[in-house]
Structures are given as C-alpha cells and as structure tokens.
Design an enzyme around this catalytic site. Structure first.
Site, mmCIF file in Angstrom:
data_model
loop_
_atom_site.group_PDB
_atom_site.id
_atom_site.type_symbol
_atom_site.label_atom_id
_atom_site.label_comp_id
_atom_site.label_asym_id
_atom_site.label_seq_id
_atom_site.Cartn_x
_atom_site.Cartn_y
_atom_site.Cartn_z
ATOM 1 C CD GLU A 12 40.415 35.194 0.174
ATOM 2 O OE1 GLU A 12 40.304 35.141 -1.064
ATOM 3 O OE2 GLU A 12 41.444 34.831 0.786
ATOM 4 C CE LYS A 39 44.366 32.561 0.777
ATOM 5 N NZ LYS A 39 43.768 33.905 0.602
ATOM 6 C CG ASP A 76 43.080 39.850 2.408
ATOM 7 O OD1 ASP A 76 43.095 38.608 2.268
ATOM 8 O OD2 ASP A 76 43.235 40.649 1.457
ATOM 9 C CG ASP A 82 38.435 38.031 -4.397
ATOM 10 O OD1 ASP A 82 39.484 38.558 -4.799
ATOM 11 O OD2 ASP A 82 38.323 37.516 -3.271
#
Length: 605
Positions: free
Chosen positions: A172, A83, A23, A195
C-alpha cells in the site's frame, strides 16, 4: 523499491488486455484503471468511487456489498473489517465485531475471510467491467507492507475466488508513493508516506530523482487504524455511561455510532453519542468532546510515531532531510493525527493526495504498467524483516537481510554437523534477533542425503522472494542434485501482527546481550571441535612437543574450559584463539611427519 515514473502517454499500438488496480481496504475499497495514459477510479451506479468494505449474506443466498450492506447493519449481521482476519489463525484475533467460528480455520457467518473478501472483489470487478464495457479478468491488489506470507496468499486467493487473476500483490505505501510521484516528475526530493487507514498503518521513506525513486525503508503495524479508535471510544462510552453491549448485534450498532462520532469530531468540537433502545434505560446518550477523542487516540498515534522514528533510522536519515511528509488513509483526517505528524517531522504534512483514493490510484498505475497502457516501470519493494535459517548451535543465519529490495534471491552452502548424519532439518525463520529461538518460525522441512563424515555432506539452500513478497525455499543435495522446494504461503506467524514492530525494538534493546550470546555460542562450538583435536595432538605428538610447549597448550586448554564454565563470551573467544595458536606448531610438525611416513612407505613399495 526503485521505479521509473510513467510520463502519462499511452504506448503506440493497441493495448491487448485490461488490468485493473484494486485497493482492498479494511474500511473502504476502490478500483481504478489507466485510461488514455492517466489513472482514474471507476465509480458505481451511484457515482461512488470508494465503497465500504461491507458484505451482507441473506438467508436464501443473496449477497449485498457496500452501502447496501451497511444499510442493513444493526438489524441483521453485516461483515465489516474482514481484512483483519485475512491469513490469521484461531486465537490470533480478538474483539472482532461478529462472533467467529475458530474450528477448522477462522470463519465469520460460516464463511472464510477469503470468501467474504471475494464478494467485495466481485463487486469491484463488476463495476469495472460495466464501466469499461468489457469483461475484466486481471488485477493488481494492494496489501499493507507488513502483511506476512499467509496474509498475502489469502489476499491472492480471495482474488482468485472472485474470478480474477492477481498479477501482482502491491504494498500500500508503495502504491501511495506511485500516486504521489506521478505528479512530481523531474523533481529531486525525499518524502515520507504516512498511511493510516481503517485497520493498518505503514510509513515508507522514499527518494525521488528525475522520475525514478527508491523506497529507502518501510515500517508498519497491521493492527493499528481507525477501527482501534472506534473500539477505544466505545469502551470509553461504556465506562462513562455504564451501558453494556454484550449482544453482538447491539455492539455492532454501537461501533457504527462510535465511528460516526469519531468522523464528526474531525470538524466539530463536541458530538453526542446516541444509541436508542440500548441498555436498561432504553437508550444511551453521552457527550463526547474532541479533547476526549484525542486522549483516546494518543497511545495509538504514539505507536505510529514510533514506526516513523524507526523508518527514519533504517533509512539513515534525519527529519530535516525530508522534503515532504505525505498523508494518505482515511484516518489521517483526524486533526490530532495531523498535528502529531507535523510536530514529529517539524513540518506541515502534504495533503495533496486524496486520503481514500491515493492507494487505488497507485494500484491503477502499476496495473497500467503491466498491461502496457503506460510506459514500463521497474518496481521493487523491500522486505520488512530479515529471513534466514537456524544453524548448528541455535544461531540465526540471515540469508536475506531486512529492507532488501524484492524480487530477490540469496543462497548459502551448509554441511553436516555430525558424522553419519542422514538428513538436515531446514528451519525457516523471520526476524532480527541473533538466536533462532527469538525469531519467528515460518516453516521447516528435511533434506535427506547419504551418510558422510562430519563436514562432507553439502546442502545448498536458496531463498527466493517474488514480486508479491511470497517466499520460496530450495534445498539441494549437491551429491545427487536432488531438490526440495517449499513455498512459504500458509505459515502464519504465531504472534500478533503488531509485534512485527516489537521485533525490531527488541533487536535494538537486546543487541548487546544477543551479540554476546552469539559470540559465546560460536566460540563454544569452535572450542568443542578444538578440544578433542588438542587431546589427539598431545597423544600423537610424543617427541615433537617439549615440556614448555606442552605446558603452554595445557594452560590454554584449561583457560578454554574455565571460560566455558563461566559462560564468558569475550574470555572464551580470546582463549580459543590462544589455544588455536598454541597448537599451530605441533599440528604443522604432525603434518610433516605424516608426509614423511607416507613418502617412506611409497619408496619401500
């Protein structure tokens, strides 16, 4: 997505390779593996299974990752939230904690986002190799469901720079669904996975039956997460205290303090924002209540709820049809988030998954499947937006509809629109609007062919999306068999990522206008083909058309031209149909006459 859940037992025989699941998060990252049939996360020397996604670069080439890097923040530049830069271009990023060099691609501290992310992945690779006592070379890496092709390719490149073969890019929410489903074998239920992480948000709706479940829809925002709330809180503090943090290092310290206050307010009603040696007064101190934070979080939470509403609509489900709402991602610890989710879905959310670990566990499960450490799972994700090409008249021609399961491929045959045309431009589009101009261009290229009459040249176009969500476009000239193949890897969309959600909203908002324009355009194109043919029919049909029939054709022709002038879609469509029908009789007579003349010539010969 359709998948069979593993039963938790290792296959017979030795496992030849180890594939880890990673992850790679905005705020935190983790690595896991399947051991003895069970997914586990691997801890570093400090016993931490989850490490901060932070990197420090020393002047002499030293690199530190994780907690060690964070300890240097506020004294020397430390890269966090990298990211958010992955697969992005100059002008697409604002309010990043550190200055960006936007010359030849985005760079921070002189390094590309892929190079920074590679350092995080190297550290996770090191931890995994140390814990497993063998060198790790392969990995499954997760990305937000709404990452575009350029962002997915950038993630894959980062893995390669870290010395990893990235065998799968996994969404994800799909990974979180895997972690959730593993504990519920044999059940039949529908669940929504909410999420909310440090930088991104995704909502997926899934249905599970007897250990096999399918993702029915997904919706998300790659610019929505805990980082946005940190910045909103800092801006609030600036407004209240009058302090300014124009210096990049001081602003980084201030964002760190804002993040600390946010975390504390998940358990407390009041917390003080303290930043010594900042501002003209020598320091900043400001009291923040949970109510203050909730007011700042409200617009961000509402954006996530809008995604939930849309995902349910796409899945054709009501809130009452769900059996569970699963929360994952560190930002779901915020009480206001949990309360908003409970209120919208009408049920208390399922907190069974560890917010920071669920995605890494899901990635480990998928890695175990690919390595053979778990029984085979067939895993199919979905496309978040439709993919197609621009056709004559500026129309969007969809080849792969939104929410199609991947991997997938689809194709269609196209012809030349103009006589003597030597090439065809293939413009690849992504979006939900009817007209090409309103969608996003992913790339374009040309296919050459021999000149031919209108409609004679034929070009086959095929879209193929692999399991990583990367699009490949093939165009073939059927006459020569020559292929042109383009892989859409680096074509970043020229809009902010949060506008992916806006694209769907706009398609709904403008649905009637878009469809009216499409109907008008299609009818106009047909009319432009039909009108010259009508004139030719009347010229050639002397003796075949009586005055009544000719008057009917001319009246229908006049109605078509009037409808084009008025730009009335329904009127034009109806007028074209009337004109087409009015000329059927004379067209048939012309064909009969031509056949008779041809037969007569043959008999004379």
């Amino acid at each position: 997505m359709r998948l069979g859940i593993p039963v938790g037992a290792r296959q017979s025989g030795a496992v030849e390779e180890v594939i880890v699941g990673i992850d790679l998060g905005t705020t935190h990252s983790a690595v896991g593996v399947v051991d003895s049939g069970f997914p586990i996360l691997l801890a570093n020397e400090d016993g931490r299974r989850v490490i901060p996604s932070a990197v420090w670069f020393g002047a002499s080439g030293e690199v530190e990752v994780g907690e060690k890097a964070l300890r240097r923040r506020g004294v020397t530049p430390v890269v966090t939230s990298v990211k958010r830069l992955m697969g992005r271009r100059s002008g697409e990023v604002d309010d990043f904690p550190l200055p960006l060099d936007e010359g030849d691609g985005l760079r921070v501290l002189g390094r590309t986002p892929e190079e920074v992310s590679a350092e995080i992945l190297k550290e996770l690779k090191r931890v995994a190799s140390w814990r497993l006592d063998r060198e790790v070379h392969k990995a499954v890496i997760t990305v937000p469901a709404y990452f575009n092709d350029a962002q997915r390719s950038a993630t894959k490149k980062a893995g390669e720079l870290a010395g990893l073969e990235v065998v799968r890019i996994l969404n994800e929410p799909t990974a979180a669904a895997l972690a959730y489903g593993l504990e519920r074998l044999g059940e039949s239920s529908r669940a929504a996975v909410y999420d909310l992480g440090g930088g991104t948000f995704d909502l997926s709706v899934l249905e599970m039956r007897d250990g096999v479940f399918e993702v029915l829809s997904t919706c998300g925002d790659t610019r929505l997460g805990g980082d946005d709330l940190d910045r909103a809180l800092l801006d609030w503090v600036v407004g209240k205290s009058g302090a300014e943090f124009s210096d990049p290092m001081m602003r980084e310290r201030a964002l760190t303090e804002a993040e600390r206050v946010k975390r504390q307010l998940s358990d407390r009603e009041v917390e003080s924002f303290r930043l010594p040696f900042a501002g003209e007064a020598g320091g900043v101190e400001c009291e923040v209540t949970r109510g203050d934070l909730e007011r700042l979080a409200k617009p961000l939470i509402e954006r996530s709820i809008a995604c939930c509403r849309r995902a349910l609509a796409d899945a054709d489900l009501r809130k009452e049809d769900l059996d569970a709402v699963v929360l994952v991602g560190g930002s779901t610890r915020i009480p206001a988030v949990r309360a908003a989710v409970a209120e919208f879905f009408g049920r208390e959310p399922d907190l069974s998954q560890h917010p920071d670990e669920a995605i890494a566990l899901g990635a480990a499960i998928q890695a175990g499947v690919l390595s053979g450490a778990m029984r085979k799972v067939v895993l199919l994700d979905v496309t978040p937006l439709s993919l197609g090409i621009e056709t004559f008249g500026g129309l969007m021609n969809v080849l792969i509809p939104r929410n199609s399961t991947i991997p997938t491929k689809a194709g269609e045959m196209f012809t030349n629109a103009v006589a003597g045309q030597r090439s065809m431009s293939i413009r690849v589009l992504q979006g939900e609007r009817e007209m090409a101009r309103d969608n996003w261009k992913l790339g374009d290229f040309a296919v050459e062919f021999e000149p031919a009459e209108k409609g004679r040249a034929r070009v086959g176009v095929q879209f193929s999306i692999d399991e990583n969500g990367i699009l490949q476009v093939l165009a073939r000239d059927t006459a020569t068999g020559k292929d042109v193949v383009v892989e859409i890897r680096d074509a970043a969309v020229d809009v902010e990522d949060e506008k992916v959600e806006a694209m769907v909203s706009e398609s709904i908002e403008h649905a009637f206008d878009d469809m009216a324009e499409r109907v008008f355009t299609e009818a106009r194109l047909k009319a432009e083909e039909l009108l010259p043919a009508v004139a030719s029919v009347l010229d050639q049909g002397a003796g075949l058309v009586d005055e009544t029939e000719a008057a009917s054709i001319r009246a229908a022709e006049a109605e078509v031209r009037a409808a084009i002038e008025e730009q009335d879609a329904n009127r034009l469509k109806a007028a074209v149909e009337v004109l087409d029908k009015a000329t059927e009789g004379v067209a048939a007579k012309l064909v009969e006459r031509a056949m008779e003349e041809a037969l007569a010539r043959r008999m004379e010969e």
